[in-house]
Design an enzyme around this catalytic site. Structure first.
Site, short mmCIF file in Angstrom:
data_model
loop_
_atom_site.label_atom_id
_atom_site.label_comp_id
_atom_site.label_asym_id
_atom_site.label_seq_id
_atom_site.Cartn_x
_atom_site.Cartn_y
_atom_site.Cartn_z
N GLU A 141 -6.81 -16.71 15.45
CA GLU A 141 -7.48 -15.47 15.06
C GLU A 141 -8.36 -15.65 13.82
OE1 GLU A 141 -4.68 -12.04 16.86
OE2 GLU A 141 -3.93 -12.94 15.01
N TYR A 184 -3.37 5.12 -4.78
CA TYR A 184 -3.37 3.67 -4.72
C TYR A 184 -3.90 3.13 -3.41
CZ TYR A 184 -0.91 4.38 -8.99
OH TYR A 184 -0.60 4.79 -10.26
#
Length: 214
Positions: free
Chosen positions: A73, A119
């Protein structure tokens, strides 16, 4: 850092991800940019037991030049390096909660990870859901390129997250933040959750940049 230091950090942080359950078996792959190419975890390797000398190396043209064979990948990684200038590392995991979220039929494909905390906005930014394609299909890389560098992270349907950042430490932290936000999203599913308002998201992006990884 030099290549030896990058290899050591790749081994250390990959082991940390594995030991804390963000990766199981031979799932997931990680890459780091070096001066003359990319370091990539080998195909079918376990993130918990990498050997620095066996990490695959690709040259600037994507050719395998040393180490074991790179992850099948690797095109996911190269797509981010090619479309997001300043990318220094890419982390692809099959982490439990993000992968579970990627299997749901009703998540927003343009904003797959909800803005529950400041965040996730600061470290990850907006996450696009990409349609399912079999693992190892280079068309997934094309799907990332088609975004034109607009996102630092994507969620592969029924597969898992891919996160890019300026360096490996930031990419790992961002991948962890994405996973924890996916966990929150599933815990809050069906409850009247309060998302960050668009004005608050804009404020964070002005202050820190979208998906800054910091």
């Amino acid at each position: 850092m030099n290549e030896a230091e990058a290899r050591a950090e790749l081994v250390r942080l990959s082991r940390s991800l594995f030991e804390r359950g963000y990766s199981v078996g031979s799932a997931g792959n990680v890459s780091v940019a070096v001066a003359d190419g990319l370091l990539v975890t080998p195909t079918n390797s376990c993130l918990g037991s990498l050997e620095a000398g066996r990490i695959a190396k690709l040259d600037g043209g994507g050719r395998h030049v040393s180490g074991d064979s790179p992850s099948k990948e690797v095109f996911l990684h190269r797509a981010f390096y090619e479309t997001r200038p300043g990318t220094g590392a890419v982390v692809h995991l099959h982490s439990t909660y993000a992968t579970a979220l990627s299997c749901l039929v009703d998540i927003d494909p343009d904003n797959a990870i909800p803005p529950l905390t400041p965040y996730v906005v600061m470290r990850v930014g907006r996450v696009r859901l990409l349609p399912y394609l079999r693992p190892g299909d280079p068309a997934l890389g094309d799907a990332i390129r088609a975004l034109g560098g607009a996102c630092a992270a994507v969620l592969l349907a029924n597969h898992g997250p891919v996160v890019a950042a300026r360096d490996l430490r930031s990419a790992v932290f961002a991948a962890e933040e994405l996973e924890e936000t996916a966990r929150l999203a599933l815990l809050l599913r069906g409850l009247p959750a309060r998302m960050l308002e668009p004005a608050r998201i804009d404020e964070l992006e002005r202050a820190f940049g979208p998906g800054a990884g910091g």
